[in-house]
Design a protein around this motif. Structure first.
Motif, PDB file in Angstrom:
ATOM      1  N   ASP A 116       0.755  -1.194   0.020  1.00 45.24           N
ATOM      2  CA  ASP A 116      -0.047   0.032   0.036  1.00 45.24           C
ATOM      3  C   ASP A 116       0.749   1.214  -0.033  1.00 45.24           C
ATOM      4  O   ASP A 116       0.086   2.459   0.195  1.00 45.24           O
ATOM      5  CB  ASP A 116      -0.984   0.016   1.181  1.00 45.24           C
ATOM      6  CG  ASP A 116      -1.834  -1.282   1.051  1.00 45.24           C
ATOM      7  OD1 ASP A 116      -2.483  -1.495   0.205  1.00 45.24           O
ATOM      8  OD2 ASP A 116      -2.096  -1.790   2.254  1.00 45.24           O
ATOM      9  N   GLY A 117       2.305   0.953  -0.130  1.00 46.67           N
ATOM     10  CA  GLY A 117       3.070   2.275  -0.127  1.00 46.67           C
ATOM     11  C   GLY A 117       2.706   3.218  -1.555  1.00 46.67           C
ATOM     12  O   GLY A 117       2.617   2.794  -2.461  1.00 46.67           O
ATOM     13  N   THR A 118       3.249   4.569  -1.182  1.00 46.82           N
ATOM     14  CA  THR A 118       3.103   5.500  -2.139  1.00 46.82           C
ATOM     15  C   THR A 118       3.955   5.186  -3.458  1.00 46.82           C
ATOM     16  O   THR A 118       3.379   5.172  -4.472  1.00 46.82           O
ATOM     17  CB  THR A 118       3.262   6.851  -1.880  1.00 46.82           C
ATOM     18  OG1 THR A 118       2.416   7.226  -0.758  1.00 46.82           O
ATOM     19  CG2 THR A 118       3.387   7.772  -2.784  1.00 46.82           C
ATOM     20  N   ARG A 119       5.172   4.779  -3.155  1.00 47.43           N
ATOM     21  CA  ARG A 119       6.223   4.384  -4.355  1.00 47.43           C
ATOM     22  C   ARG A 119       5.545   3.093  -5.151  1.00 47.43           C
ATOM     23  O   ARG A 119       5.659   3.015  -6.168  1.00 47.43           O
ATOM     24  CB  ARG A 119       7.658   4.072  -3.582  1.00 47.43           C
ATOM     25  CG  ARG A 119       8.064   5.377  -3.286  1.00 47.43           C
ATOM     26  CD  ARG A 119       9.472   4.994  -2.605  1.00 47.43           C
ATOM     27  NE  ARG A 119      10.523   4.295  -3.519  1.00 47.43           N
ATOM     28  CZ  ARG A 119      11.606   3.863  -3.317  1.00 47.43           C
ATOM     29  NH1 ARG A 119      11.777   3.803  -1.944  1.00 47.43           N
ATOM     30  NH2 ARG A 119      12.254   3.360  -4.432  1.00 47.43           N
ATOM     31  N   THR A 120       4.990   2.064  -4.261  1.00 45.68           N
ATOM     32  CA  THR A 120       4.402   1.093  -4.836  1.00 45.68           C
ATOM     33  C   THR A 120       3.318   1.522  -6.005  1.00 45.68           C
ATOM     34  O   THR A 120       3.117   0.868  -7.091  1.00 45.68           O
ATOM     35  CB  THR A 120       3.942  -0.087  -3.948  1.00 45.68           C
ATOM     36  OG1 THR A 120       4.801  -0.532  -3.078  1.00 45.68           O
ATOM     37  CG2 THR A 120       3.230  -1.195  -4.796  1.00 45.68           C
ATOM     38  N   LEU A 163       4.948   2.756  -8.956  1.00 52.60           N
ATOM     39  CA  LEU A 163       5.617   1.939  -9.739  1.00 52.60           C
ATOM     40  C   LEU A 163       4.443   1.217 -10.505  1.00 52.60           C
ATOM     41  O   LEU A 163       4.489   1.099 -11.663  1.00 52.60           O
ATOM     42  CB  LEU A 163       6.046   1.055  -8.978  1.00 52.60           C
ATOM     43  CG  LEU A 163       6.539  -0.204  -9.714  1.00 52.60           C
ATOM     44  CD1 LEU A 163       7.530  -0.154 -10.846  1.00 52.60           C
ATOM     45  CD2 LEU A 163       7.223  -1.517  -8.664  1.00 52.60           C
ATOM     46  N   ALA A 164       3.225   1.065  -9.928  1.00 49.95           N
ATOM     47  CA  ALA A 164       1.961   0.140 -10.563  1.00 49.95           C
ATOM     48  C   ALA A 164       1.406   1.394 -11.668  1.00 49.95           C
ATOM     49  O   ALA A 164       1.225   0.683 -12.770  1.00 49.95           O
ATOM     50  CB  ALA A 164       0.853   0.012  -9.639  1.00 49.95           C
ATOM     51  N   ARG A 165       1.464   2.548 -11.421  1.00 54.80           N
ATOM     52  CA  ARG A 165       1.013   3.478 -12.373  1.00 54.80           C
ATOM     53  C   ARG A 165       2.001   3.410 -13.622  1.00 54.80           C
ATOM     54  O   ARG A 165       1.484   3.395 -14.808  1.00 54.80           O
ATOM     55  CB  ARG A 165       0.862   4.754 -11.896  1.00 54.80           C
ATOM     56  CG  ARG A 165      -0.455   5.081 -11.144  1.00 54.80           C
ATOM     57  CD  ARG A 165      -0.834   6.626 -11.036  1.00 54.80           C
ATOM     58  NE  ARG A 165       0.304   7.167 -10.190  1.00 54.80           N
ATOM     59  CZ  ARG A 165       0.157   7.249  -8.912  1.00 54.80           C
ATOM     60  NH1 ARG A 165      -0.745   6.447  -8.012  1.00 54.80           N
ATOM     61  NH2 ARG A 165       1.260   7.789  -8.224  1.00 54.80           N
ATOM     62  N   ASP A 166       3.495   3.440 -13.302  1.00 55.09           N
ATOM     63  CA  ASP A 166       4.315   3.524 -14.501  1.00 55.09           C
ATOM     64  C   ASP A 166       4.241   2.128 -15.292  1.00 55.09           C
ATOM     65  O   ASP A 166       4.088   2.459 -16.386  1.00 55.09           O
ATOM     66  CB  ASP A 166       5.597   3.941 -13.887  1.00 55.09           C
ATOM     67  CG  ASP A 166       5.853   5.147 -13.200  1.00 55.09           C
ATOM     68  OD1 ASP A 166       4.975   6.080 -13.561  1.00 55.09           O
ATOM     69  OD2 ASP A 166       6.704   5.196 -12.369  1.00 55.09           O
TER      70      ASP A 166
END
Length: 160
Positions: A130-134, A137-140
C-alpha cells in the motif's frame, strides 16, 4: 540502487525482475501443486468466477497475456488434476469455457494468499503493497503496458 545493475537498461531490469518474480512465485506455489503459469490461470479464474464470469480459453489467454495454445495445455493439465472444468460453449462449438472446481477454488484461494504474502515481502523496499512508491510503480508499469506494440518489420538490407 544496487551497483550490480548500474548502467543496465530499463528493458533488461524489467526482464530480470520478471524472471525473479516468476521464480519466486514458482517456489511459493509449488507446495500447492502449481507452477507460476498455472497460478496465473487459477488466480485469474478465481477472480473472474467471483465477478460472475466463466471465460473461454481465448478470453483467459487475452486476460493473462499467455498464448492461447499454452492456456489450452495448462487448462488440460489443471483439468486432469481436478482443479478445472473445461466445457464446450453451446453457442460456439469452437470455444471452450473454463471454470474452477470446488477443489480448484480452494487451491486458488490458498495460492492467492501465499502470493499476496510474497508480494508484501518483495514490495517492502517500496513501502509495502500500500506504499506510495508501490502505487507510483504500478501506475508507471500500467503506462508502459498500455503502449501498443508496433507491427514487426523486417530489417532493411544494406545496398552493396
Amino acid at each position: 540502487m544496487s551497483s550490480t545493475f548500474g548502467g543496465a537498461t530499463p528493458g533488461f531490469l524489467v526482464w530480470l525482475l520478471s524472471m525473479k518474480w516468476r521464480v519466486a512465485v514458482d517456489r511459493a506455489v509449488a507446495p500447492l501443486g502449481l507452477t507460476h503459469a498455472q497460478y496465473s490461470l487459477v488466480a485469474s479464474l478465481y477472480g473472474m468466477h467471483r465477478a460472475g464470469r466463466r471465460p473461454s480459453q481465448r478470453q483467459l489467454a487475452d486476460h493473462t497475456g499467455l498464448e492461447a495454445l499454452y492456456v489450452s495445455k495448462l487448462a488440460r493439465a489443471l483439468e486432469t488434476s481436478g482443479l478445472l472444468e473445461r466445457t464446450r460453449d453451446p453457442r460456439d462449438p469452437r470455444a471452450v469455457r473454463l471454470a474452477l472446481t470446488e477443489e480448484g477454488r480452494e487451491v486458488a484461494r490458498r495460492a492467492i494468499e501465499v502470493v499476496q504474502g510474497l508480494m508484501d515481502q518483495l514490495l517492502e523496499p517500496l513501502g509495502g503493497l500500500d506504499g506510495t512508491r508501490t502505487e507510483e510503480l504500478a501506475r508507471d508499469l500500467t503506462t508502459l503496458l498500455d503502449v501498443p506494440l508496433a507491427p514487426a518489420t523486417a530489417p532493411e538490407k544494406e545496398q552493396p
